[in-house]
Design a protein around this motif. Structure first.
Motif, PDB file in Angstrom:
ATOM      1  N   LYS A  95       3.096  69.247  76.962  1.00  0.00           N
ATOM      2  CA  LYS A  95       2.535  70.338  76.173  1.00  0.00           C
ATOM      3  C   LYS A  95       3.517  70.778  75.097  1.00  0.00           C
ATOM      4  O   LYS A  95       4.707  70.956  75.355  1.00  0.00           O
ATOM      5  CB  LYS A  95       2.193  71.522  77.084  1.00  0.00           C
ATOM      6  CG  LYS A  95       1.420  72.641  76.388  1.00  0.00           C
ATOM      7  CD  LYS A  95       0.997  73.709  77.386  1.00  0.00           C
ATOM      8  CE  LYS A  95       0.154  74.792  76.723  1.00  0.00           C
ATOM      9  NZ  LYS A  95      -0.277  75.824  77.696  1.00  0.00           N
ATOM     10  N   THR A  96       3.009  70.947  73.865  1.00  0.00           N
ATOM     11  CA  THR A  96       3.798  71.546  72.799  1.00  0.00           C
ATOM     12  C   THR A  96       3.045  72.771  72.291  1.00  0.00           C
ATOM     13  O   THR A  96       1.821  72.777  72.217  1.00  0.00           O
ATOM     14  CB  THR A  96       4.037  70.575  71.624  1.00  0.00           C
ATOM     15  OG1 THR A  96       2.805  70.370  70.907  1.00  0.00           O
ATOM     16  CG2 THR A  96       4.559  69.235  72.103  1.00  0.00           C
ATOM     17  N   GLU A  97       3.808  73.809  71.965  1.00  0.00           N
ATOM     18  CA  GLU A  97       3.220  75.050  71.473  1.00  0.00           C
ATOM     19  C   GLU A  97       3.928  75.461  70.179  1.00  0.00           C
ATOM     20  O   GLU A  97       5.125  75.754  70.189  1.00  0.00           O
ATOM     21  CB  GLU A  97       3.373  76.161  72.515  1.00  0.00           C
ATOM     22  CG  GLU A  97       2.616  75.896  73.811  1.00  0.00           C
ATOM     23  CD  GLU A  97       2.876  76.973  74.844  1.00  0.00           C
ATOM     24  OE1 GLU A  97       1.945  77.740  75.141  1.00  0.00           O
ATOM     25  OE2 GLU A  97       4.010  77.047  75.354  1.00  0.00           O
ATOM     26  N   ASN A  98       3.172  75.422  69.081  1.00  0.00           N
ATOM     27  CA  ASN A  98       3.700  75.809  67.772  1.00  0.00           C
ATOM     28  C   ASN A  98       5.047  75.144  67.493  1.00  0.00           C
ATOM     29  O   ASN A  98       5.989  75.774  67.001  1.00  0.00           O
ATOM     30  CB  ASN A  98       3.839  77.334  67.671  1.00  0.00           C
ATOM     31  CG  ASN A  98       2.518  78.046  67.890  1.00  0.00           C
ATOM     32  OD1 ASN A  98       1.482  77.615  67.388  1.00  0.00           O
ATOM     33  ND2 ASN A  98       2.532  79.130  68.655  1.00  0.00           N
TER      34      ASN A  98
ATOM     35  N   ASN B 279       4.170  73.243  63.352  1.00  0.00           N
ATOM     36  CA  ASN B 279       3.290  73.982  64.267  1.00  0.00           C
ATOM     37  C   ASN B 279       2.375  73.046  65.063  1.00  0.00           C
ATOM     38  O   ASN B 279       1.151  73.233  65.095  1.00  0.00           O
ATOM     39  CB  ASN B 279       2.457  75.009  63.499  1.00  0.00           C
ATOM     40  CG  ASN B 279       3.284  76.210  63.064  1.00  0.00           C
ATOM     41  OD1 ASN B 279       3.880  76.890  63.898  1.00  0.00           O
ATOM     42  ND2 ASN B 279       3.340  76.449  61.772  1.00  0.00           N
TER      43      ASN B 279
ATOM     44  N   ASN C  67       0.530  71.665  68.073  1.00  0.00           N
ATOM     45  CA  ASN C  67      -0.005  72.089  69.370  1.00  0.00           C
ATOM     46  C   ASN C  67      -0.707  70.894  70.002  1.00  0.00           C
ATOM     47  O   ASN C  67      -1.747  70.444  69.516  1.00  0.00           O
ATOM     48  CB  ASN C  67      -0.981  73.255  69.201  1.00  0.00           C
ATOM     49  CG  ASN C  67      -0.273  74.542  68.801  1.00  0.00           C
ATOM     50  OD1 ASN C  67       0.412  75.155  69.596  1.00  0.00           O
ATOM     51  ND2 ASN C  67      -0.408  74.926  67.543  1.00  0.00           N
TER      52      ASN C  67
ATOM     53  N   GLU D  83      -1.579  68.873  73.867  1.00  0.00           N
ATOM     54  CA  GLU D  83      -1.596  68.929  75.327  1.00  0.00           C
ATOM     55  C   GLU D  83      -2.140  67.617  75.874  1.00  0.00           C
ATOM     56  O   GLU D  83      -3.211  67.163  75.478  1.00  0.00           O
ATOM     57  CB  GLU D  83      -2.447  70.102  75.809  1.00  0.00           C
ATOM     58  CG  GLU D  83      -2.325  70.373  77.297  1.00  0.00           C
ATOM     59  CD  GLU D  83      -2.938  71.700  77.704  1.00  0.00           C
ATOM     60  OE1 GLU D  83      -3.587  71.742  78.772  1.00  0.00           O
ATOM     61  OE2 GLU D  83      -2.783  72.689  76.957  1.00  0.00           O
TER      62      GLU D  83
ATOM     63  N   THR E 255       8.610  64.154  67.061  1.00  0.00           N
ATOM     64  CA  THR E 255       7.972  64.791  68.213  1.00  0.00           C
ATOM     65  C   THR E 255       8.466  64.178  69.513  1.00  0.00           C
ATOM     66  O   THR E 255       8.803  64.892  70.470  1.00  0.00           O
ATOM     67  CB  THR E 255       6.440  64.652  68.119  1.00  0.00           C
ATOM     68  OG1 THR E 255       5.980  65.268  66.918  1.00  0.00           O
ATOM     69  CG2 THR E 255       5.761  65.301  69.319  1.00  0.00           C
TER      70      THR E 255
ATOM     71  N   GLY F 151       9.336  77.011  68.498  1.00  0.00           N
ATOM     72  CA  GLY F 151       8.261  76.541  69.361  1.00  0.00           C
ATOM     73  C   GLY F 151       8.809  75.949  70.651  1.00  0.00           C
ATOM     74  O   GLY F 151      10.022  75.907  70.883  1.00  0.00           O
TER      75      GLY F 151
ATOM     76  N   CYS G 260       8.350  72.788  73.836  1.00  0.00           N
ATOM     77  CA  CYS G 260       7.747  71.566  74.362  1.00  0.00           C
ATOM     78  C   CYS G 260       8.154  71.441  75.825  1.00  0.00           C
ATOM     79  O   CYS G 260       9.327  71.598  76.175  1.00  0.00           O
ATOM     80  CB  CYS G 260       8.150  70.334  73.552  1.00  0.00           C
ATOM     81  SG  CYS G 260       9.906  70.100  73.281  1.00  0.00           S
TER      82      CYS G 260
ATOM     83  N   THR H 101       1.247  67.714  61.743  1.00  0.00           N
ATOM     84  CA  THR H 101       0.206  68.516  62.391  1.00  0.00           C
ATOM     85  C   THR H 101      -0.842  67.598  63.017  1.00  0.00           C
ATOM     86  O   THR H 101      -1.186  66.565  62.447  1.00  0.00           O
ATOM     87  CB  THR H 101      -0.473  69.444  61.370  1.00  0.00           C
ATOM     88  OG1 THR H 101       0.515  70.289  60.783  1.00  0.00           O
ATOM     89  CG2 THR H 101      -1.536  70.308  62.020  1.00  0.00           C
TER      90      THR H 101
END
Length: 307
Positions: free
Chosen positions: A3-6, A19, A21, A23, A43, A56, A58, A208
């Motif tokens: 999971k990555t968030e922002n 940013n 996001n 999952e 990433t 953010g 991860c 993104t």
């Protein structure tokens, strides 16, 4: 779970990841795609704890890998695009040495190594790794990625140097991981391989996520982005089928064209089910109905060449 968030990563005030996001669920085999420079490698480096995000989060199985990289490595298996080994050691010796970094007993480590070397067809190879071909080196890298029996596996270009037999073995291994409930993220430019093994896809562009879903759902999204139409072809022994199809009012139909022994319908999405319902009681002598749509590779190239 991944999971990555922002998630953001900046280099010289330029965002390589912007940013993001993302999952990936437990037991999911996820294909991570994107053009060069899209942010895939950045990433992956953040997910493996090799570089820190600018902002953010991860997480791997709930572990924040930036804050706790050692714990992340315990539950993660990683195959980089360019895997390196000690060239003066055999494949077994490399795995035995590197396996000591994991919380495995000597007997557990030896058992895992024997199983993995057999699965990648390197169990009867006596020479040192310095004498390996690139494909053999890649297969040993896959064995190393699975040495700690990880819950999550990240593979970067895993089939780049494999011959056809090696690719088949790789597919078998991925299917086995899926059956075991492992979470697998595969980053690859070989789209046919991604399609063959992945249950879901995600496409990253300019840092993104721009599309995510099953292979079919991602293809539909790329069709929309590229303004590419798909066609339903109906073959019939009755030429009146053309007039009937033309009379159908459906917002998904973009155009109808008469062709030899049938009709060609340009559509926004696959509507064969509703068409079949419309045609089932008509005596048009339908002999064939199929969807003619561009492949994932063609759509991917069209969207990102334009970009």
């Amino acid at each position: 779970m991944i999971k990555t968030e922002n998630l953001v990563k900046e280099y010289n005030e330029k965002k390589a990841v912007d940013n993001l996001n993302l999952e990936v669920g437990d037991g999911e085999v996820f294909g991570f795609l994107g053009p060069n420079g899209a942010g895939k490698s950045t990433t992956i480096l953040m997910l493996t704890g090799m570089i820190e995000p600018t902002s953010g989060n991860c997480t791997i199985q709930g572990v924040n890998v930036a804050l706790n990289p050692l714990k992340g490595k315990e539950i993660l298996g990683y195959l980089p695009e360019d895997v390196g080994f000690y060239k003066n050691l055999t494949g077994y010796e490399n795995l035995d040495y590197l396996g000591k970094f994991y919380p495995l007993t000597k007997s557990e480590r030896e058992e895992r190594i024997e199983i993995l070397l057999k699965s990648v067809r390197l169990n009867d190879v006596p020479q040192k790794v310095g004498e390996y071909s690139r494909g053999m080196n890649q297969r040993l890298g896959l064995a190393l990625a699975l040495l700690n029996d990880p819950k999550v596996v990240i593979l970067d270009e895993p089939t780049a140097n494999l011959d056809p037999e090696g690719v088949l073995r790789y597919r078998e291994i991925i299917k086995k991981l899926e059956k075991e409930g492992k979470t697998v993220l595969i980053c690859s430019h070989i789209l046919s391989e991604v399609r063959a093994v992945c249950t879901t896809l995600g496409i990253i562009s300019q840092g993104t996520l721009v599309a995510r879903g099953s292979v079919e759902e991602v293809e539909d999204e790329l069709i929309l982005q590229s303004n590419t139409s798909q066609k339903i072809v109906i073959r019939s022994i009755n030429p009146e089928v053309y007039s009937f199809i033309e009379s159908i009012s459906n917002p998904e139909i973009l155009g109808v064209e008469r062709i030899e022994n049938g009709v060609e319908i340009r559509v926004k999405k696959d509507i064969r089910e509703s068409l079949a319902e419309e045609l089932k009681d008509k005596c048009f002598g339908i002999t064939e109905m199929y969807l003619d749509r561009p492949g994932l590779e063609d759509l991917f190239l069209k969207v990102y060449r334009r970009e």
